[in-house]
Design a protein around this motif. Structure first.
Motif, PDB file in Angstrom:
ATOM      1  N   ARG A 215       0.835  -1.208   0.000  1.00  9.90           N
ATOM      2  CA  ARG A 215       0.000   0.000   0.000  1.00  9.90           C
ATOM      3  C   ARG A 215       0.866   1.253   0.000  1.00  9.90           C
ATOM      4  NH1 ARG A 215      -3.088  -3.171   3.637  1.00  9.90           N
ATOM      5  NH2 ARG A 215      -2.193  -2.105   5.442  1.00  9.90           N
ATOM      6  N   SER A 216       1.895   1.262   0.820  1.00 10.35           N
ATOM      7  CA  SER A 216       2.789   2.427   0.872  1.00 10.35           C
ATOM      8  C   SER A 216       3.485   2.643  -0.467  1.00 10.35           C
ATOM      9  CB  SER A 216       3.829   2.242   1.976  1.00 10.35           C
ATOM     10  OG  SER A 216       3.223   2.244   3.249  1.00 10.35           O
ATOM     11  N   ALA A 217       3.871   1.554  -1.107  1.00 11.35           N
ATOM     12  CA  ALA A 217       4.563   1.672  -2.388  1.00 11.35           C
ATOM     13  C   ALA A 217       3.628   2.180  -3.481  1.00 11.35           C
ATOM     14  CB  ALA A 217       5.150   0.318  -2.780  1.00 11.35           C
ATOM     15  N   ILE A 218       2.373   1.742  -3.468  1.00  8.14           N
ATOM     16  CA  ILE A 218       1.398   2.228  -4.440  1.00  8.14           C
ATOM     17  C   ILE A 218       1.158   3.726  -4.238  1.00  8.14           C
ATOM     18  CG2 ILE A 218      -1.035   2.122  -5.132  1.00  8.14           C
ATOM     19  CD1 ILE A 218      -0.909  -0.910  -4.486  1.00  8.14           C
ATOM     20  N   PHE A 219       1.024   4.126  -2.981  1.00 11.20           N
ATOM     21  CA  PHE A 219       0.808   5.538  -2.675  1.00 11.20           C
ATOM     22  C   PHE A 219       2.018   6.373  -3.097  1.00 11.20           C
ATOM     23  CE2 PHE A 219       0.382   9.007   0.640  1.00 11.20           C
ATOM     24  CZ  PHE A 219      -0.668   9.634   0.005  1.00 11.20           C
ATOM     25  N   ALA A 220       3.227   5.865  -2.845  1.00 14.64           N
ATOM     26  CA  ALA A 220       4.438   6.577  -3.246  1.00 14.64           C
ATOM     27  C   ALA A 220       4.513   6.702  -4.765  1.00 14.64           C
ATOM     28  CB  ALA A 220       5.667   5.855  -2.708  1.00 14.64           C
ATOM     29  N   HIS A 221       4.127   5.653  -5.469  1.00 15.18           N
ATOM     30  CA  HIS A 221       4.108   5.712  -6.939  1.00 15.18           C
ATOM     31  C   HIS A 221       3.118   6.767  -7.417  1.00 15.18           C
ATOM     32  CE1 HIS A 221       3.872   4.599 -11.126  1.00 15.18           C
ATOM     33  NE2 HIS A 221       2.608   4.250 -10.988  1.00 15.18           N
ATOM     34  N   TRP A 222       1.952   6.802  -6.805  1.00 15.59           N
ATOM     35  CA  TRP A 222       0.939   7.802  -7.166  1.00 15.59           C
ATOM     36  C   TRP A 222       1.473   9.214  -6.957  1.00 15.59           C
ATOM     37  CZ3 TRP A 222      -1.843  11.175  -3.851  1.00 15.59           C
ATOM     38  CH2 TRP A 222      -2.960  11.798  -4.430  1.00 15.59           C
ATOM     39  N   ARG A 223       2.145   9.441  -5.838  1.00 19.17           N
ATOM     40  CA  ARG A 223       2.734  10.764  -5.572  1.00 19.17           C
ATOM     41  C   ARG A 223       3.799  11.111  -6.606  1.00 19.17           C
ATOM     42  NH1 ARG A 223       3.001  13.160  -0.607  1.00 19.17           N
ATOM     43  NH2 ARG A 223       5.286  13.062  -0.628  1.00 19.17           N
TER      44      ARG A 223
ATOM     45  N   TRP B  35      -0.124  25.441   3.675  1.00 21.97           N
ATOM     46  CA  TRP B  35      -0.638  24.116   4.025  1.00 21.97           C
ATOM     47  C   TRP B  35       0.142  23.529   5.199  1.00 21.97           C
ATOM     48  CZ3 TRP B  35      -4.598  21.068   3.871  1.00 21.97           C
ATOM     49  CH2 TRP B  35      -4.443  19.708   4.149  1.00 21.97           C
ATOM     50  N   SER B  36       1.450  23.656   5.171  1.00 24.11           N
ATOM     51  CA  SER B  36       2.275  23.105   6.250  1.00 24.11           C
ATOM     52  C   SER B  36       1.921  23.730   7.594  1.00 24.11           C
ATOM     53  CB  SER B  36       3.759  23.321   5.936  1.00 24.11           C
ATOM     54  OG  SER B  36       4.142  22.609   4.771  1.00 24.11           O
ATOM     55  N   ALA B  37       1.504  24.984   7.559  1.00 22.25           N
ATOM     56  CA  ALA B  37       1.181  25.687   8.800  1.00 22.25           C
ATOM     57  C   ALA B  37      -0.143  25.240   9.401  1.00 22.25           C
ATOM     58  CB  ALA B  37       1.158  27.194   8.549  1.00 22.25           C
ATOM     59  N   ILE B  38      -1.073  24.757   8.568  1.00 23.99           N
ATOM     60  CA  ILE B  38      -2.417  24.445   9.083  1.00 23.99           C
ATOM     61  C   ILE B  38      -2.783  22.972   9.000  1.00 23.99           C
ATOM     62  CG2 ILE B  38      -3.246  26.752   8.522  1.00 23.99           C
ATOM     63  CD1 ILE B  38      -4.503  23.863   6.435  1.00 23.99           C
ATOM     64  N   ALA B  39      -1.918  22.148   8.403  1.00 27.22           N
ATOM     65  CA  ALA B  39      -2.326  20.786   8.068  1.00 27.22           C
ATOM     66  C   ALA B  39      -2.744  19.966   9.277  1.00 27.22           C
ATOM     67  CB  ALA B  39      -1.196  20.064   7.320  1.00 27.22           C
ATOM     68  N   ASN B  40      -1.996  20.013  10.346  1.00 29.12           N
ATOM     69  CA  ASN B  40      -2.253  19.114  11.472  1.00 29.12           C
ATOM     70  C   ASN B  40      -3.239  19.751  12.443  1.00 29.12           C
ATOM     71  OD1 ASN B  40      -1.933  16.717  12.859  1.00 29.12           O
ATOM     72  ND2 ASN B  40      -0.245  17.488  14.086  1.00 29.12           N
ATOM     73  N   VAL B  41      -4.533  19.678  12.109  1.00 27.43           N
ATOM     74  CA  VAL B  41      -5.538  20.370  12.913  1.00 27.43           C
ATOM     75  C   VAL B  41      -6.149  19.477  13.993  1.00 27.43           C
ATOM     76  CG1 VAL B  41      -6.103  21.957  11.065  1.00 27.43           C
ATOM     77  CG2 VAL B  41      -7.401  19.831  11.300  1.00 27.43           C
ATOM     78  N   THR B  42      -5.790  18.219  14.017  1.00 26.77           N
ATOM     79  CA  THR B  42      -6.303  17.306  15.036  1.00 26.77           C
ATOM     80  C   THR B  42      -5.151  16.551  15.654  1.00 26.77           C
ATOM     81  OG1 THR B  42      -6.552  15.309  13.683  1.00 26.77           O
ATOM     82  CG2 THR B  42      -8.311  16.947  13.540  1.00 26.77           C
ATOM     83  N   PRO B  43      -5.385  15.870  16.795  1.00 25.16           N
ATOM     84  CA  PRO B  43      -4.302  15.106  17.422  1.00 25.16           C
ATOM     85  C   PRO B  43      -3.835  13.901  16.618  1.00 25.16           C
ATOM     86  CG  PRO B  43      -6.074  15.557  18.992  1.00 25.16           C
ATOM     87  CD  PRO B  43      -6.578  15.917  17.633  1.00 25.16           C
ATOM     88  N   GLN B  44      -4.574  13.547  15.555  1.00 25.57           N
ATOM     89  CA  GLN B  44      -4.174  12.414  14.749  1.00 25.57           C
ATOM     90  C   GLN B  44      -2.823  12.682  14.105  1.00 25.57           C
ATOM     91  OE1 GLN B  44      -7.270  11.716  11.946  1.00 25.57           O
ATOM     92  NE2 GLN B  44      -8.854  11.443  13.495  1.00 25.57           N
ATOM     93  N   GLY B  45      -2.016  11.653  13.983  1.00 21.71           N
ATOM     94  CA  GLY B  45      -0.689  11.818  13.448  1.00 21.71           C
ATOM     95  C   GLY B  45      -0.675  11.977  11.951  1.00 21.71           C
ATOM     96  N   ARG B  46       0.478  12.342  11.416  1.00 21.94           N
ATOM     97  CA  ARG B  46       0.666  12.467   9.996  1.00 21.94           C
ATOM     98  C   ARG B  46       1.237  11.187   9.431  1.00 21.94           C
ATOM     99  NH1 ARG B  46       3.130  17.818  11.173  1.00 21.94           N
ATOM    100  NH2 ARG B  46       1.561  19.392  10.733  1.00 21.94           N
ATOM    101  N   LEU B  47       0.948  10.959   8.166  1.00 24.75           N
ATOM    102  CA  LEU B  47       1.545   9.832   7.476  1.00 24.75           C
ATOM    103  C   LEU B  47       2.983  10.172   7.103  1.00 24.75           C
ATOM    104  CD1 LEU B  47       0.968   7.009   6.322  1.00 24.75           C
ATOM    105  CD2 LEU B  47       0.373   8.102   4.177  1.00 24.75           C
ATOM    106  N   PHE B  48       3.182  11.389   6.664  1.00 23.72           N
ATOM    107  CA  PHE B  48       4.510  11.882   6.348  1.00 23.72           C
ATOM    108  C   PHE B  48       4.673  13.247   7.016  1.00 23.72           C
ATOM    109  CE2 PHE B  48       5.376   8.705   3.259  1.00 23.72           C
ATOM    110  CZ  PHE B  48       4.183   8.462   2.614  1.00 23.72           C
ATOM    111  N   GLY B  49       5.890  13.746   7.056  1.00 22.01           N
ATOM    112  CA  GLY B  49       6.124  15.093   7.541  1.00 22.01           C
ATOM    113  C   GLY B  49       6.497  15.136   8.998  1.00 22.01           C
TER     114      GLY B  49
END
Length: 269
Positions: free
Chosen positions: A206-214, A255-269
């Protein structure tokens, strides 16, 4: 008959997680008001717009959908979007969203149909000198063929906020891996079979498919932001990965300044 709001128009229904998605949209639209001010034409594009009002399944609360969230946030500083371009495969929902925005005073144009059918029509009416923000929020990967992203990303001054269905990729991966299985993933991430080792663990696939898409997006001359937000359900399972795409450094900084608006973690960054 489906759900109807107090205004007599149909509304959708979604889980509480939709509030996280809307909050990120709200915050980005608000934070970008200074950039919008520099342009005479400022376009909000929503090709999966829904009805404009949504009932939260867990609580029964009725909240604004994405087009109305963008309208409310866009008007906070006097630099509202000049144009709202809405599309949806559900004609009743599209008509309701248009009616609700028009009542508020928005300049709305509608494009009935699935995103891959309407994207060319939308692009044709864009002001080439304007500033554009497109929200792509489909239910599943099959409704988000890469061609839709490719066409929008090639437009000058186009920012995209894309919701990728992580749950779809997890739930149906075993079917997608079959050579005789469904082909939706081929449309979402063309060429993935040639780039992904399908003999590894499922989470690595799944991670590899997502990385390919990016990487496909990067090949368009624009960039997906490294800060990819995770929207989870009540069981802490990934539902969506929120990906912001833009050409300009200022947009990425906002976007980087506002992205993390909840306590949920990031996938990247």
């Amino acid at each position: 008959m489906g759900l109807v709001d107090a205004d007599g128009l149909p509304m959708g229904e979604a889980g509480a997680w939709t509030l996280d998605k809307h909050e990120r949209l709200r915050k980005y639209v608000d934070s970008a008001h200074g950039a919008r001010r520099k342009f005479a034409r400022r376009t909000y594009i929503d090709l999966y717009c829904g009805a404009g009002r949504t009932r939260i399944r867990e609580t029964g609360e009725v909240v604004d959908g994405s087009p109305l969230v963008a309208w409310q946030a866009g008007g906070l500083h006097g630099d509202q979007f000049t144009d709202f371009l809405l599309g949806d495969a559900n004609a009743d929902f599209l008509e309701a969203a248009c009616a609700r925005l028009t009542k508020l005073g928005a300049n709305v144009r509608v494009f009935p149909g699935e995103a891959h059918e309407t994207v060319d029509q939308v692009i044709r009416v864009l002001d080439p000198g304007g500033l554009h923000l497109a929200l792509l929020d489909p239910y599943n990967l099959g409704d988000l063929p890469f061609a839709v992203i490719e066409k929008l990303a090639r437009v000058k001054r186009m920012d995209l906020l894309i919701h990728v269905s992580a749950m779809d990729l997890k739930r149906d991966l075993h079917n997608y891996l079959r050579t005789d299985g469904p082909k939706q993933l081929d449309g979402f991430a063309p060429g993935w079979r040639d780039r992904v080792n399908t003999k590894q663990r499922a989470e690595l696939i799944r991670s590899a498919i997502f990385a390919h898409w990016r990487s496909l997006i990067q090949g368009l001359g624009t960039s997906p932001n490294d800060k990819v937000e995770v929207v989870e359900n009540s069981k802490s399972s990934d539902l969506y990965w929120l990906v912001f795409v833009a050409r300009h450094d200022l947009a990425h900084k906002l976007w980087s300044a506002i992205a993390n608006v909840t306590p949920q973690g990031r996938l990247f960054g």
